[in-house]
Design a protein around this motif. Structure first.
Motif, PDB file in Angstrom:
ATOM      1  N   GLN A 481       0.810  -1.216   0.000  1.00  0.00           N
ATOM      2  CA  GLN A 481       0.000   0.000   0.000  1.00  0.00           C
ATOM      3  C   GLN A 481       0.845   1.268   0.000  1.00  0.00           C
ATOM      4  O   GLN A 481       0.318   2.356  -0.250  1.00  0.00           O
ATOM      5  N   LYS A 482       2.138   1.141   0.246  1.00  0.00           N
ATOM      6  CA  LYS A 482       3.009   2.310   0.234  1.00  0.00           C
ATOM      7  C   LYS A 482       3.438   2.699  -1.176  1.00  0.00           C
ATOM      8  O   LYS A 482       3.917   3.812  -1.387  1.00  0.00           O
ATOM      9  N   MET A 484       1.526   1.247  -4.184  1.00  0.00           N
ATOM     10  CA  MET A 484       0.449   1.023  -5.144  1.00  0.00           C
ATOM     11  C   MET A 484      -0.871   1.479  -4.530  1.00  0.00           C
ATOM     12  O   MET A 484      -1.055   1.414  -3.308  1.00  0.00           O
ATOM     13  N   THR A 485      -1.760   1.934  -5.390  1.00  0.00           N
ATOM     14  CA  THR A 485      -3.078   2.350  -4.917  1.00  0.00           C
ATOM     15  C   THR A 485      -3.914   1.120  -4.576  1.00  0.00           C
ATOM     16  O   THR A 485      -3.623  -0.006  -5.018  1.00  0.00           O
ATOM     17  N   ASP A 486      -4.988   1.332  -3.814  1.00  0.00           N
ATOM     18  CA  ASP A 486      -5.882   0.220  -3.473  1.00  0.00           C
ATOM     19  C   ASP A 486      -6.472  -0.417  -4.725  1.00  0.00           C
ATOM     20  O   ASP A 486      -6.622  -1.645  -4.802  1.00  0.00           O
ATOM     21  N   GLU A 487      -6.785   0.414  -5.708  1.00  0.00           N
ATOM     22  CA  GLU A 487      -7.345  -0.129  -6.952  1.00  0.00           C
ATOM     23  C   GLU A 487      -6.335  -1.040  -7.650  1.00  0.00           C
ATOM     24  O   GLU A 487      -6.689  -2.110  -8.146  1.00  0.00           O
ATOM     25  N   GLU A 488      -5.075  -0.626  -7.680  1.00  0.00           N
ATOM     26  CA  GLU A 488      -4.039  -1.444  -8.328  1.00  0.00           C
ATOM     27  C   GLU A 488      -3.775  -2.735  -7.563  1.00  0.00           C
ATOM     28  O   GLU A 488      -3.322  -3.722  -8.137  1.00  0.00           O
ATOM     29  N   TYR A 490      -6.241  -4.321  -5.262  1.00  0.00           N
ATOM     30  CA  TYR A 490      -7.415  -5.176  -5.083  1.00  0.00           C
ATOM     31  C   TYR A 490      -8.032  -5.640  -6.400  1.00  0.00           C
ATOM     32  O   TYR A 490      -8.668  -6.688  -6.459  1.00  0.00           O
ATOM     33  N   ASP A 493      -3.645  -4.467 -11.386  1.00  0.00           N
ATOM     34  CA  ASP A 493      -3.157  -3.967 -12.665  1.00  0.00           C
ATOM     35  C   ASP A 493      -1.805  -4.645 -12.881  1.00  0.00           C
ATOM     36  O   ASP A 493      -0.783  -4.200 -12.373  1.00  0.00           O
ATOM     37  N   LYS A 496       1.258  -2.696 -13.863  1.00  0.00           N
ATOM     38  CA  LYS A 496       1.868  -1.940 -12.761  1.00  0.00           C
ATOM     39  C   LYS A 496       2.691  -2.882 -11.883  1.00  0.00           C
ATOM     40  O   LYS A 496       3.814  -2.553 -11.480  1.00  0.00           O
TER      41      LYS A 496
END
Length: 697
Positions: A481-482, A484-488, A490, A493, A496
């Motif tokens: 989480q530091k 990558m975003t939550d979307e990436e 959960y 991607d 990424k």
């Protein structure tokens, strides 16, 4: 900091030159006329200073005020401790030199360039270019930067588009002016050889210097050798000093020297040589006395003792300017706590403070040169590589922890065309260490990751000295989480993730890591798989100690940036499950069990083999090897003898124990304990299940 020196670190002005077209006259004029130019703290890697993904040249400018008190010194030296990669240097409108390379210390005599009590303009053009994708990078590289410009653990990995992201360029180490009375000692090389069963050691000190004293002369040099701040030997030596560049050799003996050893064989005894003369600043260097060699069967010896190498690979940082002593101390402690006795500095040369800490902690080093995969094959490149590899050896010669020099990582066929020249170059500088032409593909088994499955390690492949093996594992969720975003995370991607070095294909189709119901399951399954691979590989390799396998190097220990790799410690210092597996498997005294059968009928007998492995040079007599279940002893070998530096194999027939005497139907854990003088020196456990004697449809 040297006495009679000026630290030039601090806030420097900089001007960008991405296309490498600016000229000195324009830059210095711009600096003097425009006080609003950008500034950067030096030392630094420019990526960390906010120049994101910048490739090309940056001009750095600063002013130095030299007080009158330094006028009487005859030989002022401008020294750079590290610039990545090309450097052009001017002082007061005079170009004084150029340099290529990222790890070397280099210097200039500025006797005729300095002004006193008025500003001195120092300009350094630093060029760290992007190599042309496909045409030059990645197969015909010309920059000798190793993992800093090409590796599958750096930003972008193998991507032609992104694989050179986050350029490491910059003035990444200290800059200083050093004032001398006619002589500057550029290098001190101490060679020690124990003699007569270590009754004494013969030592040579080779001083390399430059002198601007016109006439050759004889002078006296004072040497004080100390250990733990206590003087061991103090003497003077007369040497002849020549004008220009020169060397002088001093020889001395030490009685009953205390040898430098690894932490698991003894103590890492260190000496300090303090060298004084009225013509130069006091010079200090730390050294150790020890011998190393590799026999024809690739067994490693230190001070005449054979040692099984329990190793790992490190790429501890992508940016050397930020790798401070606090980070270094924490890293080396983690390594030592994992029972590792040798570390491979993988395809790069690091900063001096890291080698100092390995010296202090008694951990061996395999030092790679900064070549990763393949390079330009021109004669010019060969000459450049030869020069730089000799620089590496000279600069780090006195570190007793370094016992291997290795010229190239995974060179493929260039082991035949390039690496022989590098080997000879290293040999010309140092014949006291083990020199490896390369660490090539044939000693890098990645069973269960790039091919096959982890069970292939039963054959202990690619020995006798295995310099890479392992599997990837996803860091814990808080670390992900530091960067990558939550979307990436959960709804992954994968592009990424791939940029951050994750190998989806190997994870999914070779390792067959189950994604589970959510990201936490995926992380847990990934870390469990890495742990299983490490356990399977290390157990099988360690069982072959003294019978074909002489050392192993897990790949790799820690992430050098925010990534998802083969590491057992992530970028933020969080340990994966694999770290604790490595720590257990690398215990110097280790009990390895092969459960030949894990499910039994009650009328059966326990069916396991085991190996008790001792890497220490200490035998354990009158020991007890005890098997317990539910705190009750089910089997015991009294007067068990564990020889020094050896393996004891116990087969299933020796351990044949009736299941019905000790186990009911169900799942059970059996604990194994090795005791000596009522102290536990090793332990292990295994699981079995017991079912009814008769099964029905």
């Amino acid at each position: 900091m040297e006495k009679n020196s000026i630290n030039i670190n601090g806030l420097w002005t900089y001007i960008l030159d991405s296309k490498n077209k600016l000229k000195y006259d324009f830059v210095i004029k711009e600096y003097k006329s425009n006080k609003l130019l950008d500034k950067m703290e030096v030392p630094n890697n420019w990526q960390l200073a906010g120049l994101n993904n910048f490739n090309g040249s940056v001009w750095f400018i600063t002013e130095i005020n030299v007080p009158d008190k330094y006028k009487n010194f005859q030989l002022p030296i401008l020294k750079f401790n590290g610039i990545d990669y090309f450097a052009d240097v001017w002082i007061n409108d005079v170009k004084i030199g150029t340099h290529e390379g990222y790890f070397q210390e280099f210097y200039y005599n500025v006797q005729n360039n300095l002004k006193y009590n008025e500003p001195n303009y120092l300009v350094v053009k630093v060029n760290s270019p992007k190599e042309e994708p496909e045409k030059v990078w990645p197969l015909k590289k010309q920059l000798i930067k190793g993992i800093f410009n090409h590796h599958d653990c750096r930003p972008g990995g193998w991507s032609y588009e992104f694989g050179q992201d986050k350029n490491t360029g910059g003035i990444w180490n200290d800059v200083k002016l050093i004032f001398n009375n006619g002589i500057y000692v550029e290098n001190v090389k101490i060679t020690s050889k124990p003699i007569d069963n270590n009754n004494y050691a013969r030592n040579t000190i080779l001083l390399s210097y430059i002198s601007n004293i016109i006439e050759s002369f004889e002078t006296e040099i004072k040497i004080n050798v100390t250990k733990d701040k206590i003087s061991i030997k103090e003497f003077t030596s007369k040497v002849n000093i020549q004008y220009g560049k020169g060397e002088c050799l001093i020889t001395f003996d030490m009685n009953n020297p205390e040898l430098w050893n690894t932490w698991d064989l003894g103590s890492p005894n260190l000496y300090k040589a303090v060298i004084k003369s009225k013509y130069f600043n006091t010079v200090e260097t730390v050294f150790g006395i020890r011998t190393v060699n590799l026999d024809n069967n690739h067994n490693f010896y230190i001070n005449g003792k054979k040692l099984f190498l329990r190793g790992t690979n490190i790429i501890p940082t992508q940016f050397l300017s930020s790798f401070d002593t606090n980070k270094i101390t924490k890293l080396v402690k983690l390594i030592k706590d994992a029972n590792i006795n040798v570390v491979r500095v993988h395809a790069h040369v690091n900063r001096k403070e890291l080698y100092d800490e390995f010296d202090k902690q008694g951990i061996l080093l395999w030092q790679d040169f900064a070549l990763q995969w393949t390079y330009d094959e021109s004669t010019a490149f060969v000459g450049n590589a030869v020069t730089q590899i000799k620089d590496m050896v000279k600069q780090h010669y006195n570190h007793p922890s370094i016992v291997f020099w290795c010229c190239h990582n995974e060179p493929g066929e260039q082991i035949k065309t390039l690496d022989p020249f590098l080997y000879q170059a290293v040999l010309s500088e140092d014949n006291s260490r083990i020199i490896r032409m390369a660490s090539n593909y044939e000693e890098h088994p990645y069973d269960g990751w790039y091919w096959g499955n982890k069970e292939h390690y039963a054959a202990a492949p690619m020995g006798p000295l295995v310099t890479e093996f392992g599997a990837q594992a996803i860091p814990c969720l808080s670390s992900l989480q530091k960067f990558m975003t939550d979307e990436e995370i959960y709804t992954p991607d994968w592009s990424k993730w791939e940029y951050h070095n994750y190998q989806y294909e190997q994870t999914t189709f070779i390792a067959s890591v189950d994604m589970g119901k959510d990201i936490n399951n995926y992380i847990s399954n990934s870390q469990q798989y890495q742990s299983d691979v490490l356990r399977t590989a290390i157990e099988n390799y360690r069982r072959k100690k003294n019978s074909g396998i002489t050392g192993i190097f897990q790949f790799m220990f820690i992430d050098c940036w925010e990534s998802i790799t083969w590491s057992v410690v992530d970028f933020y210092g969080e340990c994966k499950q694999g770290y604790y597996e490595l720590q257990k498997m690398y215990s110097p005294i280790f009990i390895s069990t092969r459960v030949r059968q894990n499910k039994y009928l009650t009328k059966s007998f326990l069916n396991i083999d085991m190996w008790v492995i001792n890497d220490l040079h200490k035998e354990y007599k009158n020991s007890i090897l005890r098997f317990t279940h539910n705190n009750k002893v089910i089997f015991e070998i009294d007067d068990f003898m564990l020889p020094a530096n050896d393996v004891v194999f116990i087969d299933w027939e020796t351990l044949k124990t009736p299941i019905s005497d000790h186990f009911n139907e169900g799942e059970h854990t059996v604990f194994i304990t090795l005791l000596n003088n009522n102290k536990i020196i090793a332990n292990s456990d295994f699981n079995i299940s017991v079912v009814k004697n008769k099964l029905h449809y």
